[in-house]
Each structure stands twice: as structure tokens, then as C-alpha cells.
Design a protein around this motif. Structure first.
Motif, PDB file in Angstrom:
ATOM      1  N   GLU A   2      41.568  49.649  22.595  1.00  0.00           N
ATOM      2  CA  GLU A   2      41.662  50.292  21.276  1.00  0.00           C
ATOM      3  C   GLU A   2      40.390  50.075  20.460  1.00  0.00           C
ATOM      4  O   GLU A   2      40.006  50.934  19.670  1.00  0.00           O
ATOM      5  N   TYR A   3      39.747  48.935  20.657  1.00  0.00           N
ATOM      6  CA  TYR A   3      38.482  48.688  19.955  1.00  0.00           C
ATOM      7  C   TYR A   3      37.408  49.665  20.430  1.00  0.00           C
ATOM      8  O   TYR A   3      36.628  50.196  19.621  1.00  0.00           O
ATOM      9  N   GLY A  30      27.813  31.593  30.727  1.00  0.00           N
ATOM     10  CA  GLY A  30      28.388  32.659  29.919  1.00  0.00           C
ATOM     11  C   GLY A  30      29.886  32.486  29.848  1.00  0.00           C
ATOM     12  O   GLY A  30      30.445  31.546  30.432  1.00  0.00           O
ATOM     13  N   GLY A  31      30.536  33.366  29.113  1.00  0.00           N
ATOM     14  CA  GLY A  31      31.987  33.317  28.984  1.00  0.00           C
ATOM     15  C   GLY A  31      32.547  34.723  28.966  1.00  0.00           C
ATOM     16  O   GLY A  31      31.857  35.663  28.565  1.00  0.00           O
ATOM     17  N   LEU A  32      33.785  34.886  29.407  1.00  0.00           N
ATOM     18  CA  LEU A  32      34.397  36.210  29.385  1.00  0.00           C
ATOM     19  C   LEU A  32      35.900  36.108  29.157  1.00  0.00           C
ATOM     20  O   LEU A  32      36.498  35.046  29.372  1.00  0.00           O
ATOM     21  N   ILE A  33      36.457  37.205  28.681  1.00  0.00           N
ATOM     22  CA  ILE A  33      37.891  37.323  28.421  1.00  0.00           C
ATOM     23  C   ILE A  33      38.357  38.632  29.053  1.00  0.00           C
ATOM     24  O   ILE A  33      37.729  39.680  28.861  1.00  0.00           O
ATOM     25  N   ALA A  34      39.432  38.576  29.820  1.00  0.00           N
ATOM     26  CA  ALA A  34      39.923  39.780  30.492  1.00  0.00           C
ATOM     27  C   ALA A  34      40.287  40.850  29.467  1.00  0.00           C
ATOM     28  O   ALA A  34      40.903  40.553  28.438  1.00  0.00           O
ATOM     29  N   PRO A  35      39.917  42.105  29.722  1.00  0.00           N
ATOM     30  CA  PRO A  35      40.235  43.172  28.769  1.00  0.00           C
ATOM     31  C   PRO A  35      41.727  43.489  28.749  1.00  0.00           C
ATOM     32  O   PRO A  35      42.441  43.289  29.743  1.00  0.00           O
ATOM     33  N   PHE A  74      37.600  58.634  29.054  1.00  0.00           N
ATOM     34  CA  PHE A  74      38.067  57.357  28.518  1.00  0.00           C
ATOM     35  C   PHE A  74      39.347  56.921  29.228  1.00  0.00           C
ATOM     36  O   PHE A  74      39.490  55.758  29.625  1.00  0.00           O
ATOM     37  N   ASP A  75      40.275  57.848  29.393  1.00  0.00           N
ATOM     38  CA  ASP A  75      41.541  57.520  30.071  1.00  0.00           C
ATOM     39  C   ASP A  75      41.283  57.028  31.492  1.00  0.00           C
ATOM     40  O   ASP A  75      41.931  56.084  31.964  1.00  0.00           O
ATOM     41  N   LYS A  76      40.350  57.664  32.174  1.00  0.00           N
ATOM     42  CA  LYS A  76      40.001  57.249  33.532  1.00  0.00           C
ATOM     43  C   LYS A  76      39.362  55.867  33.528  1.00  0.00           C
ATOM     44  O   LYS A  76      39.648  55.033  34.403  1.00  0.00           O
ATOM     45  N   ALA A  77      38.497  55.615  32.537  1.00  0.00           N
ATOM     46  CA  ALA A  77      37.851  54.301  32.430  1.00  0.00           C
ATOM     47  C   ALA A  77      38.889  53.210  32.196  1.00  0.00           C
ATOM     48  O   ALA A  77      38.817  52.132  32.796  1.00  0.00           O
ATOM     49  N   VAL A  78      39.867  53.491  31.343  1.00  0.00           N
ATOM     50  CA  VAL A  78      40.909  52.508  31.062  1.00  0.00           C
ATOM     51  C   VAL A  78      41.703  52.172  32.321  1.00  0.00           C
ATOM     52  O   VAL A  78      42.075  51.010  32.534  1.00  0.00           O
ATOM     53  N   GLN A  79      41.939  53.161  33.162  1.00  0.00           N
ATOM     54  CA  GLN A  79      42.636  52.895  34.421  1.00  0.00           C
ATOM     55  C   GLN A  79      41.897  51.840  35.233  1.00  0.00           C
ATOM     56  O   GLN A  79      42.511  50.935  35.819  1.00  0.00           O
ATOM     57  N   PHE A  80      40.566  51.951  35.286  1.00  0.00           N
ATOM     58  CA  PHE A  80      39.767  50.961  35.999  1.00  0.00           C
ATOM     59  C   PHE A  80      39.766  49.630  35.254  1.00  0.00           C
ATOM     60  O   PHE A  80      39.929  48.556  35.852  1.00  0.00           O
ATOM     61  N   TRP A  81      39.589  49.687  33.936  1.00  0.00           N
ATOM     62  CA  TRP A  81      39.510  48.457  33.142  1.00  0.00           C
ATOM     63  C   TRP A  81      40.777  47.612  33.276  1.00  0.00           C
ATOM     64  O   TRP A  81      40.712  46.384  33.203  1.00  0.00           O
ATOM     65  N   ARG A  82      41.916  48.265  33.476  1.00  0.00           N
ATOM     66  CA  ARG A  82      43.173  47.512  33.626  1.00  0.00           C
ATOM     67  C   ARG A  82      43.183  46.646  34.892  1.00  0.00           C
ATOM     68  O   ARG A  82      43.950  45.693  34.986  1.00  0.00           O
ATOM     69  N   THR A  83      42.341  46.970  35.849  1.00  0.00           N
ATOM     70  CA  THR A  83      42.287  46.175  37.085  1.00  0.00           C
ATOM     71  C   THR A  83      41.448  44.920  36.922  1.00  0.00           C
ATOM     72  O   THR A  83      41.419  44.066  37.818  1.00  0.00           O
ATOM     73  N   LEU A  84      40.749  44.825  35.790  1.00  0.00           N
ATOM     74  CA  LEU A  84      39.820  43.710  35.585  1.00  0.00           C
ATOM     75  C   LEU A  84      40.558  42.495  35.024  1.00  0.00           C
ATOM     76  O   LEU A  84      40.599  42.261  33.815  1.00  0.00           O
ATOM     77  N   LYS A  85      41.137  41.746  35.911  1.00  0.00           N
ATOM     78  CA  LYS A  85      41.833  40.524  35.519  1.00  0.00           C
ATOM     79  C   LYS A  85      41.863  39.575  36.713  1.00  0.00           C
ATOM     80  O   LYS A  85      41.721  39.995  37.867  1.00  0.00           O
ATOM     81  N   THR A  86      42.036  38.319  36.416  1.00  0.00           N
ATOM     82  CA  THR A  86      42.121  37.315  37.471  1.00  0.00           C
ATOM     83  C   THR A  86      43.464  37.418  38.184  1.00  0.00           C
ATOM     84  O   THR A  86      44.510  37.491  37.530  1.00  0.00           O
ATOM     85  N   ASP A  87      43.428  37.438  39.496  1.00  0.00           N
ATOM     86  CA  ASP A  87      44.660  37.508  40.274  1.00  0.00           C
ATOM     87  C   ASP A  87      45.450  36.204  40.144  1.00  0.00           C
ATOM     88  O   ASP A  87      44.868  35.118  40.023  1.00  0.00           O
ATOM     89  N   GLU A  88      46.763  36.329  40.161  1.00  0.00           N
ATOM     90  CA  GLU A  88      47.604  35.137  40.144  1.00  0.00           C
ATOM     91  C   GLU A  88      47.326  34.309  41.398  1.00  0.00           C
ATOM     92  O   GLU A  88      47.284  34.836  42.519  1.00  0.00           O
ATOM     93  N   GLY A  89      47.093  33.025  41.187  1.00  0.00           N
ATOM     94  CA  GLY A  89      46.803  32.141  42.305  1.00  0.00           C
ATOM     95  C   GLY A  89      45.326  31.978  42.612  1.00  0.00           C
ATOM     96  O   GLY A  89      44.954  31.193  43.496  1.00  0.00           O
ATOM     97  N   ALA A  90      44.468  32.706  41.884  1.00  0.00           N
ATOM     98  CA  ALA A  90      43.023  32.554  42.092  1.00  0.00           C
ATOM     99  C   ALA A  90      42.586  31.151  41.688  1.00  0.00           C
ATOM    100  O   ALA A  90      43.100  30.582  40.724  1.00  0.00           O
ATOM    101  N   GLU A  91      41.632  30.608  42.416  1.00  0.00           N
ATOM    102  CA  GLU A  91      41.207  29.230  42.185  1.00  0.00           C
ATOM    103  C   GLU A  91      39.941  29.163  41.353  1.00  0.00           C
ATOM    104  O   GLU A  91      39.020  29.954  41.536  1.00  0.00           O
ATOM    105  N   PHE A  92      39.924  28.187  40.446  1.00  0.00           N
ATOM    106  CA  PHE A  92      38.746  27.889  39.645  1.00  0.00           C
ATOM    107  C   PHE A  92      38.204  26.523  40.059  1.00  0.00           C
ATOM    108  O   PHE A  92      38.957  25.662  40.527  1.00  0.00           O
ATOM    109  N   ASP A  93      36.921  26.319  39.860  1.00  0.00           N
ATOM    110  CA  ASP A  93      36.327  25.023  40.181  1.00  0.00           C
ATOM    111  C   ASP A  93      36.760  23.957  39.184  1.00  0.00           C
ATOM    112  O   ASP A  93      36.787  22.773  39.503  1.00  0.00           O
ATOM    113  N   ARG A  94      37.109  24.414  37.968  1.00  0.00           N
ATOM    114  CA  ARG A  94      37.597  23.485  36.944  1.00  0.00           C
ATOM    115  C   ARG A  94      38.492  24.257  35.989  1.00  0.00           C
ATOM    116  O   ARG A  94      38.206  25.420  35.672  1.00  0.00           O
TER     117      ARG A  94
END
Length: 467
Positions: free
Chosen positions: A243-244, A232-237, A257-277
Motif C-alpha cells: 500500500e505504501y 544491512g537489515g531487511l523486513i519481509a514485505p 503493479f498487481d503482477k509485481a505484488v504477486q511476486f512480492w508476496r513470495t518474498l518471505k523466509t520459509d518456515e524452518g529456514a535456519e539462521f546463523d544467529r
């Protein structure tokens, strides 16, 4: 201090119900989409075991794969299609599942209705008995296709047993050129790493180019992750995502919705996180793409030539020559200028409003080439109605295009919309396998813009010469 974590790991680990060394994880599923083709045996399995659906509120059904795209208000004529749709109706009624049936204002291709209704949201786990479930990953969630036995598993338990994939990040940066779309980006990536280059991975798409895309364009990117072998594939919100979703029917409303957005903002890859490729691509190097073979990895810039035999690894020569024989093409020749018989604008890859607007903007005031049949299949009833409200149906009609009703249509050669044997079709769908659009059909995968140009000129052309 916590170890930097990828977005994929954050979502996956938050949904693991049970984990044991050497066994697949038991993963909780937030949303299960079903349709008429891969669900009947799953419901039969529930009956044989004498159990019901674990949580009906987490399952959404629609009819899309094997449905007619004309006269949907009438009884279905084709026997298998009629049987499958009627079976879905009976199963949903018996087990208490919401069904968006033919004629329902929310009916449409399963991967299009989820986002447009606000059912698809960041941080979720989403499955469906269809490989292109990866589409939903554009919203920053883990979405993947499952088999029929797994459909039964999710219906029965709201969980699924899965081994955790490896992690890949694909970065695209830079400014896209004239006439280059999201479809060209993903076809280019697949052409670079092959149709199996991401096997075993879950891909995160990142970089400035990806961030600049609309949500509908991001869905096109994630949709075709499966075509390079990825799970699968994903893109950080981000703000574009929020807005969509805002105001959509099943999205959180008001303070929720405002509360959900607060949580959604945390959904991103941390700086320095490692990928297998990790891979990097420059947007300036991407041109309008076209496939020439029988898998999505066999793609070139539209003004390039089909690879010569000496450009193909020896281990791939046999399949390569078989593919070209099927397509009626020769090594070293151009695809540009090749006459086409059909143009198909639709599928879960490119049947949203932006796609239809892009095509309509180009063809307005023009006429299709003589001898070319053009089908425009909206991805949902909402897309169909919006297209009519904006007058796109009139533009298509005047151009000689046929705007039909929602469904998977000519993407998969299952319903009545098939390309005849030996005929060439420029298609905005996701697969060009042998017989995919009908027995003997020959498919060129391309963007909606390239498809529109082919419809007007009657041949494969470089959109940069026309826009």
C-alpha cells in the motif's frame, strides 16, 4: 522437496551472476544511488579507463550530504560544498545520469527519496556510497553501503564483488509502551548486542511488533542496522509495504503493479529456514531510549543511570572512560535532567513526514525553551512541501523551531550545520561519534518525540511524563 530458505538467501542467490569457490560472488545490482561526496573519484576512474556507465537507467543521483539547508536557490557559498555539487552536475551530464539537484522537486536525502518516489521496491539489490543504504531494506530487499572503488565497479558493470554475509534474525514481539517509537526499538537492540554485535551478518527483523510498524518506522529500524555492525537489515514485505508503494511515481502501475505484488508476496523466509544467529526481544521491556556515550551501543532507557565502572567489562574500561570524558558525564549519574543546547530533528533516520508530524503534534501551542536552538530538516523537497501543506511550518515557527530545506544537515558535521564544541545536542540522527555533529559536539541520540520534549523543556526528559 526444497530446503527452507531465508528471505535474504532468496534475493541474494537470484542476483548472483557468477560464483566460484573461495571468491566473492559477482552480484547484479538493480538500483544504484549516488550523491556528491562519494562519486567524484568513481567517475574519474571511468574516464581514466575510457569507459562509460554500463546502464544509466539503473542509477539515480541527488545532492544531499554536503549541501546548505538555507537559501538553496542561491549559489552555494561554502567552497568544498560548491565544488562537490558542481562536480556531481558535470559528471551526471557527461555520463547521462538523472540528477535530482538542489531545487528539483525530487531532491532530498538519498535514502528518503528512493522509497518516496517508488524507486525502492521489494526483491531488489540496492547499493550507494553511504553506509545507511540499509534503510531501503525495510521494503524486503538487500541494500547496503559501498566504498568509492565499489561505486566505480557498479557504474562500470552494474555488478559488485561481495562475499555473502551470515544470516541473523531479530524477533520483536509484544505491545510497545506509551511514547516508545521505532527509534527506541533499534536503540534498545543495539544497546543489548553492542555496536559490533551484528558484525558479519545481514539481519532480518521479524515478529508482531515489527509487523505492526508503518513503512516509515520500518525504515528507521533498518537504517540503523549498520550501527550494530551489520552489513544491512531487511523486513519481509506485506500489505503495509504494497500500500505504501501503490501509486508512487516510479512504481509499477495498473496491471503491472498487481503482477509485481504477486511476486512480492513470495518474498518471505520459509518456515524452518535456519539462521546463523537468532535473537528475541519483548516490546514491553523497551522504554524511551537515549545514548550517553560516543557510539550508538552506549544507550539506556532515559530514566536509567549511566553505567558504573563495575558494570563495564575490564577490556572496555579505557574506551568507556574516554567516551564519558568527551561527553562530560560521570559513571552512575543520570542523563535525564541534563540541560541541552541544540535539538536536531532530521537525517535519513528520522526526517520523514511521520517524524515531523509526531514532533508537530507534541509542540503545537508550546514554545521552545530559552537558550535551545532547534533545527527541523525535512528529508526531501516532497516532505518539505507536504509539511507546509499541512501547516507544520507554522506550528514549528510559532514554537521557535527553524524549518530549513532538505539535506543531511547536522547529522555528519560536513556541511554548514554544525553543533559548536562542548554543546549538547539531542539528535534524531544515527551516530554519536566524537565530532560527528561538529568538532567537540556532544550528541545524545533519541527519537523525534524525545527530541521534541527536550526542545520544549530544555533538557533530557522522559516522554512518558509528557504524552
Amino acid at each position: 522437496m526444497n530446503k527452507p530458505t531465508t528471505l535474504f538467501d532468496k534475493i541474494w542467490d537470484a542476483h548472483v551472476v557468477k560464483r566460484a569457490e573461495g571468491y566473492p560472488d559477482a552480484l547484479f545490482i538493480d538500483r544504484h544511488f549516488i550523491h556528491e561526496v562519494t562519486s567524484p573519484q568513481a567517475f574519474d576512474g571511468l574516464r581514466k579507463r575510457g569507459i562509460g556507465v554500463f546502464n544509466t537507467s539503473h542509477t539515480t543521483a541527488t545532492a544531499d550530504h554536503n549541501v546548505p539547508t538555507k537559501d538553496q536557490h542561491l549559489p552555494i557559498r561554502e567552497a568544498l560544498s560548491r565544488h562537490q555539487v558542481e562536480t556531481l552536475r558535470k559528471n551526471c551530464a557527461e555520463f547521462g545520469i538523472d540528477l535530482y539537484d538542489l531545487g528539483h522537486p525530487f531532491q532530498g536525502i538519498v535514502h528518503i527519496i528512493g522509497p518516496e518516489l517508488g524507486i525502492t521496491q521489494p526483491g531488489m539489490t540496492i547499493v550507494c556510497g553511504d553506509s545507511h543504504t540499509s534503510t531501503h531494506g525495510a521494503f524486503g530487499n538487500i541494500a547496503f553501503g559501498i566504498g568509492t572503488s565499489e561505486v566505480e565497479q557498479v557504474l562500470a558493470t552494474q555488478c559488485i564483488l561481495q562475499y555473502k554475509p551470515k544470516r541473523m534474525r531479530i524477533n520483536v514481539n509484544g505491545q510497545l509502551g506509551k511514547g516508545v517509537t521505532a527509534k527506541d526499538i533499534i536503540l534498545y537492540i543495539i544497546s543489548q548486542i553492542s555496536a559490533s554485535g551484528a558484525t558479519g551478518y545481514f539481519v532480518e527483523y521479524a515478529g508482531g511488533t515489527i509487523r505492526s510498524l508503518s513503512m516509515e518506522a520500518r525504515m528507521t529500524i533498518c537504517n540503523m542496522s549498520i550501527e550494530m555492525g551489520a552489513r544491512g537489515g531487511l523486513i519481509a514485505p506485506d500489505e503495509t509495504t504494497f500500500e505504501y508503494i501503490r501509486g508512487r511515481r516510479f512504481a509499477p502501475q495498473g496491471e503491472a503493479f498487481d503482477k509485481a505484488v504477486q511476486f512480492w508476496r513470495t518474498l518471505k523466509t520459509d518456515e524452518g529456514a535456519e539462521f546463523d544467529r537468532e535473537l528475541h526481544y519483548n516490546a514491553e521491556e523497551i522504554g524511551p531510549m537515549i545514548t550517553y556515550g560516543t557510539n550508538p551501543g552506549m544507550g539506556i532507557t532515559v530514566n536509567s543511570h549511566v553505567p558504573n565502572l563495575n558494570e563495564i567489562p575490564e577490556r572496555e574500561l579505557a574506551s568507556y572512560t574516554k567516551s564519558l570524558a568527551y561527553m562530560g558525564l560521570e559513571p552512575g549519574t543520570a542523563v535525564k535532567g541534563k540541560p541541552v543546547d541544540y535539538v536536531f530533528i532530521g537525517s535519513c533516520t528520522n526526517a520523514r513526514m511521520e517524524d515531523l508530524r509526531l514532533v508537530a503534534d507534541f509542540v503545537k501551542g508550546k514554545k521552545k525553551a530559552a537558550g535551545v536552538e532547534v533545527w527541523v530538516i525535512p528529508g526531501s523537497k516532497q516532505v518539505e512541501q507536504q509539511a507546509k501543506q499541512e501547516g507544520l511550518d507554522k506550528i514549528f515557527e510559532e514554537a521557535g523551531f527553524e524549518l530549513r530545506e532538505p539535506g543531511c544537515s547536522a547529522c555528519l558535521g560536513m556541511n554548514e550545520d554544525k553543533v559548536p564544541a562542548g554543546k549538547y545536542c539531542v539528535s534524531t540522527s544515527n551516530r554519536n561519534f566524537e565530532g560527528r555533529q561538529g568538532p567537540g559536539a556532544r550528541t545524545f541520540l533519541a527519537s523525534p518525540l524525545t527530541a521534541a520534549v527536550a526542545a520544549i523543556t530544555g533538557k533530557v526528559e522522559d516522554v512518558r511524563e509528557y504524552v
